[in-house]
Design an enzyme around this catalytic site. Structure first.
Site, PDB file in Angstrom:
ATOM      1  CG  ASP A   1      -1.787   1.207   1.350  1.00 16.62           C
ATOM      2  OD1 ASP A   1      -1.700   2.106   0.483  1.00 16.62           O
ATOM      3  OD2 ASP A   1      -2.568   1.276   2.314  1.00 16.62           O
TER       4      ASP A   1
ATOM      5  CE1 TYR B   1      -2.696  10.117 -13.377  1.00 13.61           C
ATOM      6  CE2 TYR B   1      -2.029  11.539 -15.182  1.00 13.61           C
ATOM      7  CZ  TYR B   1      -1.971  10.323 -14.534  1.00 13.61           C
ATOM      8  OH  TYR B   1      -1.184   9.318 -15.041  1.00 13.61           O
TER       9      TYR B   1
END
Length: 196
Positions: free
Chosen positions: A54, A146
């Site tokens: 993660d 983004y």
């Protein structure tokens, strides 16, 4: 170590590294996908091991890097590739959209870069490769979140490259254009068209 290695660019990088003889740690939060990539590499005669990772967890990344270096005696490459897309106009975004994409796209790269850099400075060699995007260089409407993370990755990588050179550590950033990876098929889209 390759993050985001269960699909797309991460999978392709893992397979290419294995073809060159590297021992690849195929890392992804998608454990099943990572296992499939590692199994495929092994079935083709390559060396790979899947690892659940993660990238939003600084501790998870640090532990993976330290374990890899301990098991193999060194860490040659760190590919910080994991990322997500959230698409839409800024006026339609909530704070949680910003937090989520920054946690994964920017902080995930930062966690991997900092931990790998510390180890590589100590060992005197290594190469960190961060995946940004052409959106880290040019503006494209409905991709502000983004692009924000990818611009930051370009700045991080190019600046650290100058610092690391004298210490034996190489830092590169890649800025691919639109690639058929499944990123936008899996994107969170807010009042926008992912075909744009």
């Amino acid at each position: 170590i390759v993050t985001g290695a269960a699909s797309g660019i991460g999978r392709a990088v893992s397979e290419a590294l294995a073809e060159k003889g590297a021992q690849v740690i195929v890392s992804d939060i998608n454990t099943n996908g990572a296992n499939q990539v590692a199994d495929r590499i092994q079935s083709c005669g390559g060396k790979a091991r899947a690892s659940h990772l993660d990238v939003t967890s600084e501790e998870d990344i640090r532990r993976r890097i330290e374990q890899t270096a301990t098991e193999h005696g060194r860490l040659d490459y760190m590919f910080n590739n994991a990322g997500i897309a959230i698409q839409g106009e800024v006026r339609d975004m909530e704070k949680e959209h910003w937090v989520r994409i920054i946690d994964i796209n920017l902080m995930g790269v930062l966690h991997g870069t900092i931990a790998a850099y510390a180890l590589m400075v100590e060992q005197g060699f290594g190469h960190i490769v961060n995946t940004a995007s052409e959106l880290g260089l040019i503006p494209i409407p409905t991709n502000c979140l983004y692009a924000t993370t990818k611009h930051a990755i370009v700045g991080l990588s190019t600046s650290l490259r100058a610092e690391g050179a004298a210490l034996g550590v190489k830092v590169s950033v890649i800025c691919p254009g639109f690639v058929q990876t499944g990123l936008y098929e899996a994107a969170t889209i807010r009042k926008a068209d992912n075909e744009e």
